[in-house]
Design a protein around this motif. Sequence first.
Motif, PDB file in Angstrom:
ATOM      1  N   THR A 130       1.792   0.034  14.213  1.00 58.05           N
ATOM      2  CA  THR A 130       1.738   1.111  13.229  1.00 58.05           C
ATOM      3  C   THR A 130       1.473   0.482  11.878  1.00 58.05           C
ATOM      4  O   THR A 130       2.176  -0.450  11.470  1.00 58.05           O
ATOM      5  N   ARG A 131       0.443   0.969  11.201  1.00 57.89           N
ATOM      6  CA  ARG A 131       0.195   0.536   9.826  1.00 57.89           C
ATOM      7  C   ARG A 131       0.885   1.533   8.915  1.00 57.89           C
ATOM      8  O   ARG A 131       0.642   2.730   9.005  1.00 57.89           O
ATOM      9  N   ALA A 132       1.763   1.034   8.068  1.00 60.00           N
ATOM     10  CA  ALA A 132       2.571   1.898   7.212  1.00 60.00           C
ATOM     11  C   ALA A 132       2.430   1.480   5.751  1.00 60.00           C
ATOM     12  O   ALA A 132       2.488   0.291   5.424  1.00 60.00           O
ATOM     13  N   ALA A 179       9.170   5.599  -3.666  1.00 59.36           N
ATOM     14  CA  ALA A 179      10.608   5.322  -3.748  1.00 59.36           C
ATOM     15  C   ALA A 179      11.080   4.275  -2.753  1.00 59.36           C
ATOM     16  O   ALA A 179      12.249   3.910  -2.731  1.00 59.36           O
ATOM     17  N   SER A 180      10.182   3.740  -1.939  1.00 58.53           N
ATOM     18  CA  SER A 180      10.560   2.773  -0.912  1.00 58.53           C
ATOM     19  C   SER A 180      11.030   1.459  -1.510  1.00 58.53           C
ATOM     20  O   SER A 180      10.433   0.955  -2.468  1.00 58.53           O
ATOM     21  N   GLY A 181      12.048   0.894  -0.921  1.00 58.75           N
ATOM     22  CA  GLY A 181      12.516  -0.437  -1.330  1.00 58.75           C
ATOM     23  C   GLY A 181      11.577  -1.549  -0.908  1.00 58.75           C
ATOM     24  O   GLY A 181      11.762  -2.691  -1.301  1.00 58.75           O
TER      25      GLY A 181
END
Length: 106
Positions: A95-97, A102-104
Amino acid sequence: MFYEIRRYQTRPGRREEWVGFMEEVVIPFQTSRGMNVIASFIDEEDPDGYVWMRRFADEAERVRLYEAVYQSERWQQEIGPRVDELLFREKIQVTRAVPTPASGLR
């Protein structure tokens, strides 16, 4: 920037051996070639499940690093064949994410 979240299925009963191989051989080799390995996990609910993550600045970097790792003589002659012994390659899920603002992990 994006991450690859890679889920693997080890051959039955070989996960511990796989984790040792990843931590002693695969991850050090890949990082020596420039890969940015972020995390390595065992699946708490699947005795043969393994998950890991890598980060790339962009697609061009991913292509360059894939070439440096997977086209190397060491990967093709030594590491790749061992991977085939320990994993079901046909069950690999990638999975490419891209992290949200807001992600740490930004």
